[in-house]
Design a protein around this motif. Structure first.
Motif, PDB file in Angstrom:
ATOM      1  N   LYS A   4      11.913  24.080 -13.960  1.00  0.00           N
ATOM      2  CA  LYS A   4      11.269  22.690 -14.038  1.00  0.00           C
ATOM      3  C   LYS A   4      12.779  22.304 -13.784  1.00  0.00           C
ATOM      4  O   LYS A   4      14.101  23.338 -15.092  1.00  0.00           O
ATOM      5  CB  LYS A   4      10.601  22.701 -15.414  1.00  0.00           C
ATOM      6  CG  LYS A   4       9.337  22.906 -14.969  1.00  0.00           C
ATOM      7  CD  LYS A   4       9.127  22.229 -13.952  1.00  0.00           C
ATOM      8  CE  LYS A   4       7.248  22.572 -13.943  1.00  0.00           C
ATOM      9  NZ  LYS A   4       6.577  22.457 -12.329  1.00  0.00           N
ATOM     10  N   ASP A 140      12.823  16.644 -12.404  1.00  0.00           N
ATOM     11  CA  ASP A 140      11.602  16.610 -13.021  1.00  0.00           C
ATOM     12  C   ASP A 140      11.487  15.475 -13.986  1.00  0.00           C
ATOM     13  O   ASP A 140      10.354  14.467 -13.761  1.00  0.00           O
ATOM     14  CB  ASP A 140      10.977  17.964 -13.185  1.00  0.00           C
ATOM     15  CG  ASP A 140      10.578  19.225 -12.200  1.00  0.00           C
ATOM     16  OD1 ASP A 140       9.901  18.391 -11.367  1.00  0.00           O
ATOM     17  OD2 ASP A 140      11.535  19.817 -12.410  1.00  0.00           O
ATOM     18  N   LYS A 157      13.846   2.708 -13.436  1.00  0.00           N
ATOM     19  CA  LYS A 157      12.796   1.893 -12.524  1.00  0.00           C
ATOM     20  C   LYS A 157      12.117   0.504 -11.748  1.00  0.00           C
ATOM     21  O   LYS A 157      11.773   0.401 -11.111  1.00  0.00           O
ATOM     22  CB  LYS A 157      11.860   1.466 -14.075  1.00  0.00           C
ATOM     23  CG  LYS A 157      11.416   3.080 -14.792  1.00  0.00           C
ATOM     24  CD  LYS A 157      11.087   2.763 -14.531  1.00  0.00           C
ATOM     25  CE  LYS A 157       9.773   4.305 -15.674  1.00  0.00           C
ATOM     26  NZ  LYS A 157       9.214   5.469 -14.294  1.00  0.00           N
ATOM     27  N   SER A 167      10.812   9.468  -6.394  1.00  0.00           N
ATOM     28  CA  SER A 167       9.691   9.835  -6.638  1.00  0.00           C
ATOM     29  C   SER A 167       8.933   9.430  -7.826  1.00  0.00           C
ATOM     30  O   SER A 167       7.676   9.739  -8.922  1.00  0.00           O
ATOM     31  CB  SER A 167       9.181   9.299  -5.494  1.00  0.00           C
ATOM     32  OG  SER A 167       8.890  10.489  -4.731  1.00  0.00           O
ATOM     33  N   ASP A 168       8.977  11.198  -8.159  1.00  0.00           N
ATOM     34  CA  ASP A 168       8.053  11.837  -9.339  1.00  0.00           C
ATOM     35  C   ASP A 168       9.092  12.189 -10.519  1.00  0.00           C
ATOM     36  O   ASP A 168       7.938  12.885 -11.009  1.00  0.00           O
ATOM     37  CB  ASP A 168       7.652  13.310  -8.696  1.00  0.00           C
ATOM     38  CG  ASP A 168       6.666  12.898  -6.911  1.00  0.00           C
ATOM     39  OD1 ASP A 168       5.797  12.070  -7.624  1.00  0.00           O
ATOM     40  OD2 ASP A 168       7.135  14.062  -6.552  1.00  0.00           O
ATOM     41  N   THR A 169      10.428  11.907 -10.748  1.00  0.00           N
ATOM     42  CA  THR A 169      10.342  11.596 -11.748  1.00  0.00           C
ATOM     43  C   THR A 169      10.120  11.182 -12.712  1.00  0.00           C
ATOM     44  O   THR A 169       9.521   9.777 -12.730  1.00  0.00           O
ATOM     45  CB  THR A 169      12.128  11.653 -11.732  1.00  0.00           C
ATOM     46  OG1 THR A 169      12.170  12.226 -10.994  1.00  0.00           O
ATOM     47  CG2 THR A 169      13.005  11.633 -12.797  1.00  0.00           C
ATOM     48  N   LYS A 170       9.639  11.582 -14.331  1.00  0.00           N
ATOM     49  CA  LYS A 170       9.153  10.830 -15.089  1.00  0.00           C
ATOM     50  C   LYS A 170      10.023  10.944 -16.973  1.00  0.00           C
ATOM     51  O   LYS A 170      11.840  11.587 -16.168  1.00  0.00           O
ATOM     52  CB  LYS A 170       8.636  11.312 -15.762  1.00  0.00           C
ATOM     53  CG  LYS A 170       6.989  11.874 -14.850  1.00  0.00           C
ATOM     54  CD  LYS A 170       6.453  10.597 -14.251  1.00  0.00           C
ATOM     55  CE  LYS A 170       5.349  10.372 -13.836  1.00  0.00           C
ATOM     56  NZ  LYS A 170       4.813   9.302 -12.924  1.00  0.00           N
ATOM     57  N   ASP A 222       8.397   5.685 -19.766  1.00  0.00           N
ATOM     58  CA  ASP A 222       7.201   6.820 -19.408  1.00  0.00           C
ATOM     59  C   ASP A 222       6.320   7.137 -21.057  1.00  0.00           C
ATOM     60  O   ASP A 222       5.422   7.537 -21.005  1.00  0.00           O
ATOM     61  CB  ASP A 222       7.206   7.857 -18.333  1.00  0.00           C
ATOM     62  CG  ASP A 222       7.841   7.303 -17.061  1.00  0.00           C
ATOM     63  OD1 ASP A 222       6.968   6.781 -16.770  1.00  0.00           O
ATOM     64  OD2 ASP A 222       8.472   7.636 -15.991  1.00  0.00           O
ATOM     65  N   LEU A 268       4.742  17.098 -17.195  1.00  0.00           N
ATOM     66  CA  LEU A 268       5.471  17.062 -15.635  1.00  0.00           C
ATOM     67  C   LEU A 268       3.539  17.401 -15.311  1.00  0.00           C
ATOM     68  O   LEU A 268       2.301  17.376 -15.647  1.00  0.00           O
ATOM     69  CB  LEU A 268       5.510  18.236 -15.914  1.00  0.00           C
ATOM     70  CG  LEU A 268       6.766  18.634 -16.054  1.00  0.00           C
ATOM     71  CD1 LEU A 268       7.038  20.194 -16.847  1.00  0.00           C
ATOM     72  CD2 LEU A 268       7.598  18.304 -15.367  1.00  0.00           C
TER      73      LEU A 268
END
Length: 268
Positions: A4, A140, A157, A167-170, A222, A268
């Motif tokens: 990860k 990630d 953001k 686009s998928d990053t937290k 997030d 995740l």
């Protein structure tokens, strides 16, 4: 956490700066993930009181050279890199002669906060994201530590919201009680809004004191990790009412398991 990718963005990291809550956790957490087989990168500002020779910092020419706009001024971005001895952990340093050459971190020798700390925070946030884009390294999770890094969630953001790379990053933010007195420049909100950030995302910056800056960071993250004892009741209440997943304070002997589970279950 094997394979990860986690990006750590911090105001302070040991061994480059003195030990405190932020700098120690900004080392301990990445080391823990690194030991678990995760891929990590750490970013911090290259303050003038970091000894480049002792820590073997060197400029990365292929990453340096772009200009970042802060409040309608072009500011050159310089990227330096070093490795934490024995840990095989790379640390990237965001540098700029105007913002980071002075021989201290946040305040002068009289203890007076630098008047451009707000612009330094904006520059740092943009510098991190632009460098990660150049590296083409997709995290990630981005884990934010310390108020100098507090604008990163805001810019991720909103300013960079259409970047497919993320686009998928937290984003998770660790909240510390370490603070500063007074406020940053009262024009900070206008400097952030200059970049097209909507008012409702940063309304607390009308009064840019420590607590309001952290509230702004939480609003644009997030998830949240409480990293200090003694947070103010109003900040604690803001976290609890934010509807964000949050991890209560965990002490050193238990944080490794707790953080790993929080990453896996909430991000995740």
């Amino acid at each position: 956490m094997k394979d990860k990718r986690i990006l750590y963005v911090s105001s302070e990291v040991v061994p480059y700066l003195a030990e405190n809550e932020v700098s120690l956790m900004s080392y301990d957490v990445p080391k823990m993930i690194n030991d678990q087989g995760g891929q990590i990168r750490i970013f911090m500002p290259r303050y003038g009181n970091i000894n480049e020779r002792r820590h073997q910092l060197h400029e990365v020419i292929r990453l340096s050279g772009m200009n970042l706009v802060v409040n309608d001024l072009d500011m050159p971005l310089i990227i330096k890199v070093a490795s934490i001895p024995k840990e095989r952990i790379q640390v990237y340093f965001i540098d700029n002669e105007e913002y980071f050459k002075r021989k201290a971190t946040f305040a002068d020798e009289e203890g007076v906060m630098y008047p451009d700390n707000d612009e330094r925070a904006i520059f740092f946030a943009k510098g991190v994201v632009e460098t990660v884009k150049k590296l083409n390294w997709v995290p990630d999770i981005i884990h934010v530590h310390g108020w100098m890094a507090a604008m990163l969630p805001v810019y991720m953001k909103h300013y960079y919201k259409n970047e497919a790379l993320f686009s998928d990053t937290k984003i998770v933010t660790s909240v510390y009680s370490q603070s500063f007195d007074g406020t940053l420049d009262v024009g900070m909100i206008n400097k952030v809004r200059f970049d097209g950030i909507p008012y409702e995302a940063i309304s607390e910056l009308e009064v840019p004191n420590y607590e309001n800056i952290i509230k702004t960071t939480i609003r644009n993250s997030d998830a949240v990790i409480i990293a200090s004892e003694g947070l103010s009741p109003s900040l604690t209440k803001f976290i609890e009412s934010s509807n964000k997943p949050f991890l209560p304070l965990k002490h050193k002997e238990e944080f490794a398991v707790a953080y790993t589970e929080f990453y896996n279950n909430m991000l995740l």
